[in-house]
Design an enzyme around this catalytic site. Structure first.
Site, short mmCIF file in Angstrom:
data_model
loop_
_atom_site.label_atom_id
_atom_site.label_comp_id
_atom_site.label_asym_id
_atom_site.label_seq_id
_atom_site.Cartn_x
_atom_site.Cartn_y
_atom_site.Cartn_z
CG HIS A 143 -2.15 -0.85 1.04
ND1 HIS A 143 -2.14 -2.19 1.35
CD2 HIS A 143 -3.41 -0.59 0.57
CE1 HIS A 143 -3.32 -2.71 1.10
NE2 HIS A 143 -4.10 -1.77 0.62
CE LYS A 147 -4.57 -0.27 4.06
NZ LYS A 147 -5.86 0.43 4.17
#
Length: 236
Positions: A143, A147
């Protein structure tokens, strides 16, 4: 006309969704929730959940905020008998079980989904099918650097599905988390025995990959009779 209140309207996902909803027939964004109150704009923005419940007529509450706020907002909305669509990650089994009881007690309904991409739902299904033939699995999730939760809700959901299928504890499935610039969201499931390796990969290249699933949830959530976890409960 479905009237929507969007939590996290000014965030990255919230602002993307607000723009996408403009072209959706039968859906109207009537208010947002953010840190700063701005009631004089085209879409009034509140910073108080209780004030929204008192002053705004709406059908569905949609949340893309942060875990602590989303958990509180979900509880209040369900206690008010509202339908909710929660895309914020970080909810654990205890949270979901508690909110299911709240929904049952107060007549609320909704879906908490770790991922709204149809592809993510399919990789979870394919992993479950693999569990009939293999016993060794590793999950790698990639990610963007901003995040906050680690591992991702989607990776945890895949691991939980897998461990339930194999009748073992969640800790026995290893999840590896990678945070890198230039990445939005990617999930990889590695499956093997002593003779072969199988890789399942799903990658979201833009936030448009989540759009269809979110719109589907908004349109169908009021058909539910309870709170559910996972978008698959709304897919035929």
């Amino acid at each position: 006309m479905k009237r929507i209140v969007l939590g996290g309207l000014e965030g990255q996902m919230g602002s993307f969704l607000a723009e996408a909803l403009k072209s959706e027939e039968g859906i109207e964004l009537v208010a947002g929730i953010s840190e700063l109150e701005k009631l004089d704009g085209e879409i009034p923005i509140y910073n108080d959940i209780d004030k929204v419940l008192r002053e705004v007529e709406f059908d569905v509450y949609v949340d893309f905020t942060v875990y602590t706020f989303a958990k509180k907002a979900s509880e209040k909305m369900l206690k008010a008998g509202k339908a909710i669509v929660i895309g914020t990650t970080g909810f654990n089994k205890e949270d979901v079980d508690y909110l299911k009881e709240v929904a049952k007690q107060y007549g609320g309904k909704g879906v908490i989904a770790p991922n709204f991409s149809i592809g993510a739902i399919l990789i979870n299904k394919f992993t479950e099918i693999c569990s009939r033939y293999f016993k060794s699995f590793e999950i790698v999730e990639y990610h963007h650097v901003n995040k906050k939760d680690q591992p991702s809700g989607t990776a945890t959901y895949i691991a939980n599905t897998l461990d339930c299928a194999l009748k073992r504890e969640l800790e026995t499935t290893h999840i590896h988390s990678i945070r890198m610039p230039g990445v939005l969201a990617k999930h990889q499931v590695l499956v093997s025995d002593e003779f072969q390796i199988l890789e399942l990969i799903h990658q979201s290249n833009t936030r448009h990959s989540f759009e269809a699933g979110i719109i589907l949830a908004i349109r169908k959530v009021e058909e539910l009779q309870e709170l559910v976890y996972g978008l698959q409960h709304l897919i035929d």
